[in-house]
Design a protein around this motif. Structure first.
Motif, PDB file in Angstrom:
ATOM      1  N   ARG A 280       0.856  -1.192   0.000  1.00 31.10           N
ATOM      2  CA  ARG A 280       0.000   0.000   0.000  1.00 31.10           C
ATOM      3  C   ARG A 280       0.886   1.235   0.000  1.00 31.10           C
ATOM      4  NH1 ARG A 280      -5.042  -1.100  -1.561  1.00 31.10           N
ATOM      5  NH2 ARG A 280      -5.613  -3.119  -0.753  1.00 31.10           N
ATOM      6  N   SER A 281       0.372   2.325  -0.544  1.00 31.24           N
ATOM      7  CA  SER A 281       1.146   3.553  -0.584  1.00 31.24           C
ATOM      8  C   SER A 281       0.229   4.764  -0.618  1.00 31.24           C
ATOM      9  CB  SER A 281       2.058   3.555  -1.813  1.00 31.24           C
ATOM     10  OG  SER A 281       2.951   4.641  -1.750  1.00 31.24           O
ATOM     11  N   LEU A 282       0.845   5.920  -0.459  1.00 31.26           N
ATOM     12  CA  LEU A 282       0.166   7.204  -0.592  1.00 31.26           C
ATOM     13  C   LEU A 282       0.465   7.758  -1.970  1.00 31.26           C
ATOM     14  CD1 LEU A 282       1.326   8.696   2.842  1.00 31.26           C
ATOM     15  CD2 LEU A 282      -0.767   7.416   2.365  1.00 31.26           C
ATOM     16  N   VAL A 283      -0.252   8.790  -2.369  1.00 29.19           N
ATOM     17  CA  VAL A 283       0.096   9.511  -3.587  1.00 29.19           C
ATOM     18  C   VAL A 283       1.445  10.166  -3.322  1.00 29.19           C
ATOM     19  CG1 VAL A 283      -0.493  11.485  -5.040  1.00 29.19           C
ATOM     20  CG2 VAL A 283      -2.294   9.892  -4.287  1.00 29.19           C
ATOM     21  N   SER A 284       2.377  10.001  -4.243  1.00 31.25           N
ATOM     22  CA  SER A 284       3.722  10.505  -4.012  1.00 31.25           C
ATOM     23  C   SER A 284       4.410  10.806  -5.328  1.00 31.25           C
ATOM     24  CB  SER A 284       4.538   9.452  -3.247  1.00 31.25           C
ATOM     25  OG  SER A 284       5.839   9.908  -2.996  1.00 31.25           O
ATOM     26  N   GLY A 285       5.253  11.828  -5.325  1.00 31.49           N
ATOM     27  CA  GLY A 285       6.043  12.117  -6.506  1.00 31.49           C
ATOM     28  C   GLY A 285       6.983  13.289  -6.285  1.00 31.49           C
TER      29      GLY A 285
ATOM     30  N   PRO B  39      12.061   5.982  10.819  1.00 35.15           N
ATOM     31  CA  PRO B  39      11.083   4.945  10.452  1.00 35.15           C
ATOM     32  C   PRO B  39      10.842   4.868   8.935  1.00 35.15           C
ATOM     33  CG  PRO B  39      10.227   6.343  12.220  1.00 35.15           C
ATOM     34  CD  PRO B  39      11.491   6.970  11.731  1.00 35.15           C
ATOM     35  N   LEU B  40      11.236   5.928   8.206  1.00 36.63           N
ATOM     36  CA  LEU B  40      10.996   5.985   6.765  1.00 36.63           C
ATOM     37  C   LEU B  40      12.247   5.579   6.004  1.00 36.63           C
ATOM     38  CD1 LEU B  40       9.127   9.376   6.916  1.00 36.63           C
ATOM     39  CD2 LEU B  40       8.094   7.119   6.645  1.00 36.63           C
ATOM     40  N   HIS B  41      12.059   4.735   4.990  1.00 28.59           N
ATOM     41  CA  HIS B  41      13.190   4.163   4.271  1.00 28.59           C
ATOM     42  C   HIS B  41      12.909   4.146   2.780  1.00 28.59           C
ATOM     43  CE1 HIS B  41      15.261   0.532   2.630  1.00 28.59           C
ATOM     44  NE2 HIS B  41      16.286   1.179   3.151  1.00 28.59           N
TER      45      HIS B  41
ATOM     46  N   GLN C 224      -3.395  -2.211  12.383  1.00 28.87           N
ATOM     47  CA  GLN C 224      -1.963  -2.519  12.326  1.00 28.87           C
ATOM     48  C   GLN C 224      -1.563  -3.240  11.044  1.00 28.87           C
ATOM     49  OE1 GLN C 224       0.149  -1.225  14.717  1.00 28.87           O
ATOM     50  NE2 GLN C 224       1.622  -1.746  13.126  1.00 28.87           N
ATOM     51  N   GLU C 225      -2.402  -4.141  10.548  1.00 25.10           N
ATOM     52  CA  GLU C 225      -2.034  -4.864   9.314  1.00 25.10           C
ATOM     53  C   GLU C 225      -1.975  -3.931   8.103  1.00 25.10           C
ATOM     54  OE1 GLU C 225      -6.473  -5.585  10.021  1.00 25.10           O
ATOM     55  OE2 GLU C 225      -4.676  -5.748  11.239  1.00 25.10           O
ATOM     56  N   VAL C 226      -2.794  -2.879   8.094  1.00 28.50           N
ATOM     57  CA  VAL C 226      -2.743  -1.894   7.000  1.00 28.50           C
ATOM     58  C   VAL C 226      -1.514  -1.006   7.172  1.00 28.50           C
ATOM     59  CG1 VAL C 226      -3.931   0.055   5.909  1.00 28.50           C
ATOM     60  CG2 VAL C 226      -5.244  -1.942   6.665  1.00 28.50           C
ATOM     61  N   ILE C 227      -1.271  -0.541   8.395  1.00 31.78           N
ATOM     62  CA  ILE C 227      -0.095   0.289   8.681  1.00 31.78           C
ATOM     63  C   ILE C 227       1.181  -0.461   8.274  1.00 31.78           C
ATOM     64  CG2 ILE C 227       1.289   1.300  10.552  1.00 31.78           C
ATOM     65  CD1 ILE C 227      -1.164   2.978   9.878  1.00 31.78           C
ATOM     66  N   ASP C 228       1.262  -1.737   8.628  1.00 29.29           N
ATOM     67  CA  ASP C 228       2.443  -2.546   8.304  1.00 29.29           C
ATOM     68  C   ASP C 228       2.606  -2.753   6.801  1.00 29.29           C
ATOM     69  OD1 ASP C 228       2.993  -2.757  11.010  1.00 29.29           O
ATOM     70  OD2 ASP C 228       2.164  -4.784  11.192  1.00 29.29           O
ATOM     71  N   ASP C 229       1.501  -2.703   6.064  1.00 27.75           N
ATOM     72  CA  ASP C 229       1.524  -2.936   4.618  1.00 27.75           C
ATOM     73  C   ASP C 229       1.931  -1.691   3.821  1.00 27.75           C
ATOM     74  OD1 ASP C 229       1.195  -4.705   2.466  1.00 27.75           O
ATOM     75  OD2 ASP C 229      -0.865  -4.041   2.112  1.00 27.75           O
ATOM     76  N   LEU C 230       1.986  -0.531   4.476  1.00 25.13           N
ATOM     77  CA  LEU C 230       2.367   0.702   3.783  1.00 25.13           C
ATOM     78  C   LEU C 230       3.875   0.711   3.565  1.00 25.13           C
ATOM     79  CD1 LEU C 230      -0.067   3.085   5.566  1.00 25.13           C
ATOM     80  CD2 LEU C 230       0.178   2.929   3.094  1.00 25.13           C
ATOM     81  N   GLU C 231       4.289   0.932   2.320  1.00 30.41           N
ATOM     82  CA  GLU C 231       5.704   0.822   1.959  1.00 30.41           C
ATOM     83  C   GLU C 231       6.568   1.901   2.599  1.00 30.41           C
ATOM     84  OE1 GLU C 231       6.303   1.278  -2.260  1.00 30.41           O
ATOM     85  OE2 GLU C 231       5.242   3.175  -2.298  1.00 30.41           O
ATOM     86  N   GLY C 232       7.801   1.536   2.884  1.00 27.38           N
ATOM     87  CA  GLY C 232       8.803   2.480   3.345  1.00 27.38           C
ATOM     88  C   GLY C 232       8.545   3.115   4.691  1.00 27.38           C
TER      89      GLY C 232
ATOM     90  N   ARG D 231       5.560   4.316   5.629  1.00 29.00           N
ATOM     91  CA  ARG D 231       4.566   5.379   5.477  1.00 29.00           C
ATOM     92  C   ARG D 231       3.388   5.266   6.445  1.00 29.00           C
ATOM     93  NH1 ARG D 231       6.740   5.086   0.294  1.00 29.00           N
ATOM     94  NH2 ARG D 231       7.163   7.133  -0.629  1.00 29.00           N
ATOM     95  N   GLY D 232       3.275   4.165   7.158  1.00 27.40           N
ATOM     96  CA  GLY D 232       2.230   4.054   8.174  1.00 27.40           C
ATOM     97  C   GLY D 232       2.350   5.152   9.213  1.00 27.40           C
ATOM     98  N   SER D 233       3.586   5.518   9.563  1.00 29.19           N
ATOM     99  CA  SER D 233       3.780   6.597  10.536  1.00 29.19           C
ATOM    100  C   SER D 233       3.300   7.933   9.965  1.00 29.19           C
ATOM    101  CB  SER D 233       5.243   6.690  10.962  1.00 29.19           C
ATOM    102  OG  SER D 233       6.077   7.012   9.864  1.00 29.19           O
ATOM    103  N   LEU D 234       3.475   8.139   8.665  1.00 32.66           N
ATOM    104  CA  LEU D 234       2.970   9.365   8.026  1.00 32.66           C
ATOM    105  C   LEU D 234       1.451   9.394   8.020  1.00 32.66           C
ATOM    106  CD1 LEU D 234       5.216   9.884   4.885  1.00 32.66           C
ATOM    107  CD2 LEU D 234       5.330  11.021   7.101  1.00 32.66           C
ATOM    108  N   LEU D 235       0.847   8.251   7.747  1.00 36.60           N
ATOM    109  CA  LEU D 235      -0.614   8.183   7.738  1.00 36.60           C
ATOM    110  C   LEU D 235      -1.159   8.527   9.124  1.00 36.60           C
ATOM    111  CD1 LEU D 235      -3.247   7.599   6.265  1.00 36.60           C
ATOM    112  CD2 LEU D 235      -2.934   5.174   6.833  1.00 36.60           C
ATOM    113  N   ARG D 236      -0.553   7.973  10.168  1.00 37.77           N
ATOM    114  CA  ARG D 236      -0.980   8.293  11.537  1.00 37.77           C
ATOM    115  C   ARG D 236      -0.865   9.793  11.810  1.00 37.77           C
ATOM    116  NH1 ARG D 236       1.754   3.388  13.630  1.00 37.77           N
ATOM    117  NH2 ARG D 236       0.088   1.952  14.169  1.00 37.77           N
ATOM    118  N   GLN D 237       0.273  10.393  11.438  1.00 39.52           N
ATOM    119  CA  GLN D 237       0.482  11.825  11.648  1.00 39.52           C
ATOM    120  C   GLN D 237      -0.564  12.643  10.906  1.00 39.52           C
ATOM    121  OE1 GLN D 237       4.882  11.820  10.639  1.00 39.52           O
ATOM    122  NE2 GLN D 237       4.726  13.609  11.969  1.00 39.52           N
ATOM    123  N   ALA D 238      -0.824  12.283   9.649  1.00 42.04           N
ATOM    124  CA  ALA D 238      -1.770  13.039   8.827  1.00 42.04           C
ATOM    125  C   ALA D 238      -3.177  12.958   9.413  1.00 42.04           C
ATOM    126  CB  ALA D 238      -1.752  12.526   7.388  1.00 42.04           C
ATOM    127  N   LEU D 239      -3.595  11.759   9.829  1.00 44.12           N
ATOM    128  CA  LEU D 239      -4.941  11.611  10.396  1.00 44.12           C
ATOM    129  C   LEU D 239      -5.037  12.271  11.767  1.00 44.12           C
ATOM    130  CD1 LEU D 239      -5.882   8.007   9.221  1.00 44.12           C
ATOM    131  CD2 LEU D 239      -6.558  10.220   8.246  1.00 44.12           C
TER     132      LEU D 239
END
Length: 181
Positions: free
Chosen positions: A61-66, A114-116, A155-163, A165-173
Protein backbone atom coordinates in the motif's frame (compact mmCIF):
# COMPACT_ATOMS: atom_id res chain seq x y z
CA UNK A 1 24.45 36.02 -31.86
CA UNK A 2 22.43 33.90 -29.39
CA UNK A 3 21.65 30.36 -30.42
CA UNK A 4 18.06 29.32 -31.05
CA UNK A 5 17.05 26.11 -29.30
CA UNK A 6 13.93 24.04 -29.35
CA UNK A 7 12.29 24.32 -25.90
CA UNK A 8 12.52 21.22 -23.74
CA UNK A 9 9.08 19.50 -23.97
CA UNK A 10 9.52 18.17 -20.43
CA UNK A 11 11.23 20.92 -18.41
CA UNK A 12 12.18 19.76 -14.94
CA UNK A 13 12.67 16.14 -15.98
CA UNK A 14 15.99 14.38 -15.58
CA UNK A 15 17.14 11.40 -17.58
CA UNK A 16 17.27 8.17 -15.56
CA UNK A 17 21.08 8.43 -15.50
CA UNK A 18 21.01 12.06 -14.32
CA UNK A 19 18.36 11.25 -11.69
CA UNK A 20 20.41 8.34 -10.33
CA UNK A 21 23.46 10.61 -10.18
CA UNK A 22 21.53 13.35 -8.36
CA UNK A 23 20.00 10.84 -5.94
CA UNK A 24 23.47 9.65 -4.99
CA UNK A 25 24.58 13.18 -4.08
CA UNK A 26 21.68 15.31 -2.78
CA UNK A 27 18.29 14.83 -1.09
CA UNK A 28 15.39 14.93 -3.55
CA UNK A 29 12.19 16.88 -2.74
CA UNK A 30 8.85 15.05 -2.95
CA UNK A 31 5.21 15.75 -2.15
CA UNK A 32 2.99 13.07 -0.65
CA UNK A 33 -0.77 13.23 -0.34
CA UNK A 34 -3.30 11.32 1.72
CA UNK A 35 -6.44 11.45 -0.43
CA UNK A 36 -9.60 11.62 1.68
CA UNK A 37 -13.37 11.83 1.31
CA UNK A 38 -14.95 14.24 3.77
CA UNK A 39 -18.51 14.87 4.96
CA UNK A 40 -20.27 18.25 4.79
CA UNK A 41 -18.56 19.32 8.04
CA UNK A 42 -15.09 18.48 6.70
CA UNK A 43 -14.65 15.33 8.79
CA UNK A 44 -12.75 12.50 7.15
CA UNK A 45 -15.03 9.61 6.24
CA UNK A 46 -12.63 7.61 4.06
CA UNK A 47 -8.91 7.46 3.31
CA UNK A 48 -7.65 6.38 -0.12
CA UNK A 49 -4.66 4.03 -0.22
CA UNK A 50 -2.98 2.88 -3.42
CA UNK A 51 -1.95 -0.70 -4.11
CA UNK A 52 1.33 -0.96 -6.03
CA UNK A 53 3.84 -3.58 -6.98
CA UNK A 54 7.20 -3.00 -5.30
CA UNK A 55 10.63 -3.40 -6.92
CA UNK A 56 10.92 -6.76 -5.15
CA UNK A 57 7.63 -7.96 -6.66
CA UNK A 58 5.52 -7.57 -3.50
CA UNK A 59 2.17 -5.81 -3.40
CA UNK A 60 2.23 -2.91 -0.96
CA UNK A 61 0.00 0.00 0.00
CA UNK A 62 1.15 3.55 -0.58
CA UNK A 63 0.17 7.20 -0.59
CA UNK A 64 0.10 9.51 -3.59
CA UNK A 65 3.72 10.50 -4.01
CA UNK A 66 6.04 12.12 -6.51
CA UNK A 67 8.98 14.45 -7.08
CA UNK A 68 8.83 18.22 -7.28
CA UNK A 69 10.37 19.24 -10.60
CA UNK A 70 12.76 22.11 -11.08
CA UNK A 71 10.74 25.29 -11.63
CA UNK A 72 7.50 23.69 -10.38
CA UNK A 73 5.60 25.08 -7.41
CA UNK A 74 4.54 22.85 -4.53
CA UNK A 75 0.88 23.29 -5.59
CA UNK A 76 1.66 22.32 -9.17
CA UNK A 77 3.61 19.25 -8.02
CA UNK A 78 0.81 18.21 -5.67
CA UNK A 79 -1.85 18.57 -8.37
CA UNK A 80 0.28 16.79 -11.01
CA UNK A 81 1.00 13.84 -8.72
CA UNK A 82 -2.62 13.54 -7.56
CA UNK A 83 -3.74 13.46 -11.20
CA UNK A 84 -0.95 11.03 -12.10
CA UNK A 85 -2.00 8.54 -9.41
CA UNK A 86 -5.77 9.13 -9.12
CA UNK A 87 -6.75 10.23 -12.63
CA UNK A 88 -7.95 13.53 -14.07
CA UNK A 89 -11.49 13.19 -12.69
CA UNK A 90 -10.43 12.95 -9.01
CA UNK A 91 -11.04 16.71 -8.53
CA UNK A 92 -8.72 17.30 -5.57
CA UNK A 93 -9.32 20.30 -3.32
CA UNK A 94 -5.80 21.52 -2.67
CA UNK A 95 -5.17 23.01 0.77
CA UNK A 96 -5.34 26.80 1.08
CA UNK A 97 -1.89 26.83 2.65
CA UNK A 98 1.16 24.98 1.36
CA UNK A 99 2.29 24.35 4.93
CA UNK A 100 2.43 20.53 5.14
CA UNK A 101 0.86 18.43 7.89
CA UNK A 102 4.21 16.62 8.18
CA UNK A 103 7.71 16.70 6.77
CA UNK A 104 9.09 13.24 6.10
CA UNK A 105 12.74 12.34 5.69
CA UNK A 106 13.64 9.08 3.96
CA UNK A 107 17.12 7.58 4.20
CA UNK A 108 18.64 4.88 2.01
CA UNK A 109 19.89 2.99 5.06
CA UNK A 110 17.14 1.32 7.10
CA UNK A 111 16.84 2.22 10.78
CA UNK A 112 17.96 5.87 10.63
CA UNK A 113 14.30 6.97 10.72
CA UNK A 114 11.08 4.94 10.45
CA UNK A 115 11.00 5.98 6.77
CA UNK A 116 13.19 4.16 4.27
CA UNK A 117 13.83 4.48 0.53
CA UNK A 118 16.69 2.30 -0.71
CA UNK A 119 17.16 4.52 -3.79
CA UNK A 120 17.90 7.81 -2.09
CA UNK A 121 17.86 10.37 0.68
CA UNK A 122 14.56 12.22 0.16
CA UNK A 123 12.47 14.84 1.91
CA UNK A 124 8.70 14.84 1.42
CA UNK A 125 6.10 17.46 2.26
CA UNK A 126 2.92 15.61 3.33
CA UNK A 127 -0.63 16.89 2.77
CA UNK A 128 -4.18 15.67 3.46
CA UNK A 129 -6.17 16.39 0.30
CA UNK A 130 -9.94 15.94 -0.06
CA UNK A 131 -11.02 14.57 -3.43
CA UNK A 132 -14.56 14.86 -4.72
CA UNK A 133 -14.54 13.14 -8.10
CA UNK A 134 -14.14 9.66 -9.48
CA UNK A 135 -10.71 8.22 -8.78
CA UNK A 136 -9.19 5.66 -11.12
CA UNK A 137 -5.64 4.55 -10.32
CA UNK A 138 -3.11 5.24 -13.03
CA UNK A 139 0.60 4.84 -13.75
CA UNK A 140 2.00 2.08 -11.53
CA UNK A 141 -0.96 2.02 -9.11
CA UNK A 142 -3.04 -1.13 -9.48
CA UNK A 143 -5.94 -0.19 -7.22
CA UNK A 144 -7.27 2.52 -4.93
CA UNK A 145 -8.97 1.31 -1.78
CA UNK A 146 -11.18 3.57 0.35
CA UNK A 147 -11.02 2.75 4.06
CA UNK A 148 -12.52 4.41 7.11
CA UNK A 149 -9.86 6.08 9.28
CA UNK A 150 -10.19 3.23 11.81
CA UNK A 151 -9.68 0.62 9.06
CA UNK A 152 -6.71 2.56 7.63
CA UNK A 153 -5.09 2.65 11.08
CA UNK A 154 -5.42 -1.10 11.66
CA UNK A 155 -1.96 -2.52 12.33
CA UNK A 156 -2.03 -4.86 9.31
CA UNK A 157 -2.74 -1.89 7.00
CA UNK A 158 -0.09 0.29 8.68
CA UNK A 159 2.44 -2.55 8.30
CA UNK A 160 1.52 -2.94 4.62
CA UNK A 161 2.37 0.70 3.78
CA UNK A 162 5.70 0.82 1.96
CA UNK A 163 8.80 2.48 3.35
CA UNK A 164 7.34 3.13 6.80
CA UNK A 165 4.57 5.38 5.48
CA UNK A 166 2.23 4.05 8.17
CA UNK A 167 3.78 6.60 10.54
CA UNK A 168 2.97 9.36 8.03
CA UNK A 169 -0.61 8.18 7.74
CA UNK A 170 -0.98 8.29 11.54
CA UNK A 171 0.48 11.82 11.65
CA UNK A 172 -1.77 13.04 8.83
CA UNK A 173 -4.94 11.61 10.40
CA UNK A 174 -3.96 12.98 13.82
CA UNK A 175 -3.45 16.42 12.29
CA UNK A 176 -6.90 16.21 10.68
CA UNK A 177 -8.52 15.07 13.95
CA UNK A 178 -9.50 11.69 12.52
CA UNK A 179 -7.87 9.34 15.04
CA UNK A 180 -11.07 8.79 17.04
CA UNK A 181 -13.07 7.57 14.04
Amino acid sequence: MPSVRTPDPNPGWLSEFALDEARSRVPILYVEAVPVRVDSLGRIEHVGLLLRGSASGELTRSLVSGRVFHGESIREALLRNLEKDLGPAAFPRLPVSTIPVAVAEYFPLPGVTPLHDPRQHAVALVYVVPVTGDCAPRQDALELTWLTPAEALAQEVIDDLEGGRGSLLRQALAHAGALEA
